[in-house]
Design an enzyme around this catalytic site. Structure first.
Site, PDB file in Angstrom:
ATOM      1  N   SER A  84       0.692  -1.046   0.013  1.00 13.08           N
ATOM      2  CA  SER A  84      -0.158   0.007   0.172  1.00 13.08           C
ATOM      3  C   SER A  84       1.070   1.210  -0.233  1.00 13.08           C
ATOM      4  O   SER A  84       1.681   1.528  -0.806  1.00 13.08           O
ATOM      5  CB  SER A  84      -0.795  -0.091   1.206  1.00 13.08           C
ATOM      6  OG  SER A  84      -1.973   1.038   1.273  1.00 13.08           O
ATOM      7  N   HIS A 107      -2.288  -1.279  -4.473  1.00 15.94           N
ATOM      8  CA  HIS A 107      -3.899  -1.412  -4.677  1.00 15.94           C
ATOM      9  C   HIS A 107      -4.301   0.159  -4.588  1.00 15.94           C
ATOM     10  O   HIS A 107      -3.555   1.206  -4.584  1.00 15.94           O
ATOM     11  CB  HIS A 107      -4.484  -2.041  -3.437  1.00 15.94           C
ATOM     12  CG  HIS A 107      -4.497  -1.612  -2.270  1.00 15.94           C
ATOM     13  ND1 HIS A 107      -4.983  -1.726  -0.997  1.00 15.94           N
ATOM     14  CD2 HIS A 107      -3.517  -0.514  -1.602  1.00 15.94           C
ATOM     15  CE1 HIS A 107      -4.930  -1.368  -0.140  1.00 15.94           C
ATOM     16  NE2 HIS A 107      -3.801  -0.261  -0.423  1.00 15.94           N
TER      17      HIS A 107
END
Length: 332
Positions: A84, A107
């Site tokens: 992330s 993501h």
């Protein structure tokens, strides 16, 4: 107070080291404090070590920009997981390195907000702008077009170190790190099943280490037959003394070696009389070859595949490791 980062900046050192080893922006420590500590480093090159599941988008963006502005340059070393927002911060480095057993995940940014529809729309706008900045940074590093990067982010894509290097996120793969902290990854929808929790990951890594330790065990020393002979003829009290003096393992090794030596002498005597030993069962040989093939596949697999193999074929792998280890010793 616990903090998600630490800084080492010795006066006599030519390089400062920053470690981000937790959730970015956690424990009530904001990017504001990080930026103040970063400024205190001065004009020194920075080694940024990362093992983080991500964290706050706002805090992470401020950290990325500050590191990107650092004139002396930043080298990034991924010691475990970069997921992330941690991957975005990693893009601040001129060179990005990653441990062989590390993981990389990208993501779409996400966040929580309370309020009316206007607040929700405002938050969505912020998410879109942040996503565009992240996509641009990824694209600049990898050379991939933004549409391809965006598709990978939409799917929450996980990469091994080899895959991350092939994709262009990292520049170099370094030696595996055995003692990196682990995290609860259950909030990620596509995390590898065996990596869903820190407990499962730690267990998998421990089993991997246990199996691999079998191949690095020291070569047995020369058996102490004299100590074993004394042990066999001794009474209970003296046996206790001998175990304490020589060690139970050494005595057991001597016993096993003595038994093997006796068996070899018996085989030689039978051979002298023209009696051939019983041939090995072909099925046993086939099983041994299959075990060695399994162990070879395990050694060449990436960390995710290794963990899956351990979950599905644990007993076979342990047997394979022992067989491989024994053959290695016999060939020395």
């Amino acid at each position: 107070m616990k903090c998600w980062y630490s800084i080492r900046n010795a006066a006599n050192s030519t390089e400062a080291e920053i470690s981000i080893y937790d959730e970015i922006g956690g424990w009530g420590v904001s990017a504001k404090q990080f930026l103040a500590d970063l400024k205190a480093i001065g004009n020194k090159p920075i080694l940024l070590r990362i093992n983080s599941p991500g964290g706050s988008i706002i805090e992470g963006n401020a950290i990325f920009n500050a590191l990107k502005r650092h004139k002396a340059g930043v080298t990034v070393q991924i010691d475990g997981i970069a997921a992330s927002m941690a991957t975005y911060i990693a893009m601040s480095g001129k060179t990005v390195k990653m441990a062989e057993n590390g993981l990389w995940m990208i993501h779409n940014p996400s966040g929580l907000v309370g309020g009316d529809s206007r607040d929700l729309r405002k938050m969505a706008d912020v998410m879109d702008k942040m996503r565009a900045s992240i996509v641009a940074a990824y694209s600049q590093k990898t050379g991939k077009d933004e549409e391809e990067i965006g598709a990978a982010m939409d799917e929450e894509t996980w990469f091994t170190s080899a895959e991350a290097q092939e994709y262009g996120f990292i520049d170099e793969i370094t030696d595996p790190v055995k003692a990196a902290a682990t995290f609860d990854l259950s909030s990620f929808r596509n995390a590898p099943p065996v990596m869903k929790s820190s407990t499962e990951l730690a267990t998998a890594l421990a089993r991997i280490a246990d199996l691999e330790a079998k191949l690095t065990a020291p070569t047995p020393t020369t058996p102490d037959f004299e100590a074993w002979a004394k042990f066999v003829s001794a009474g209970p009290a003296e046996r206790t003394t001998l175990v304490a003096r020589h060690g139970a393992e050494a005595l057991m090794n001597a016993a096993a070696a003595r038994e093997t030596s006796a068996a070899q002498k018996a085989a030689e005597q039978l051979a002298a009389r023209g009696i051939r030993p019983v041939q090995k069962d072909p099925q046993d040989v086939e099983n041994l070859n299959a075990d060695e093939e399994l162990w070879t596949r395990y050694q060449s697999a990436d960390p995710i595949t290794r963990s899956k193999m351990l979950a599905d074929q644990g007993p076979q792998l342990e047997r394979a490791a022992r067989a491989y280890d024994q053959r290695t010793l016999n060939n020395r």
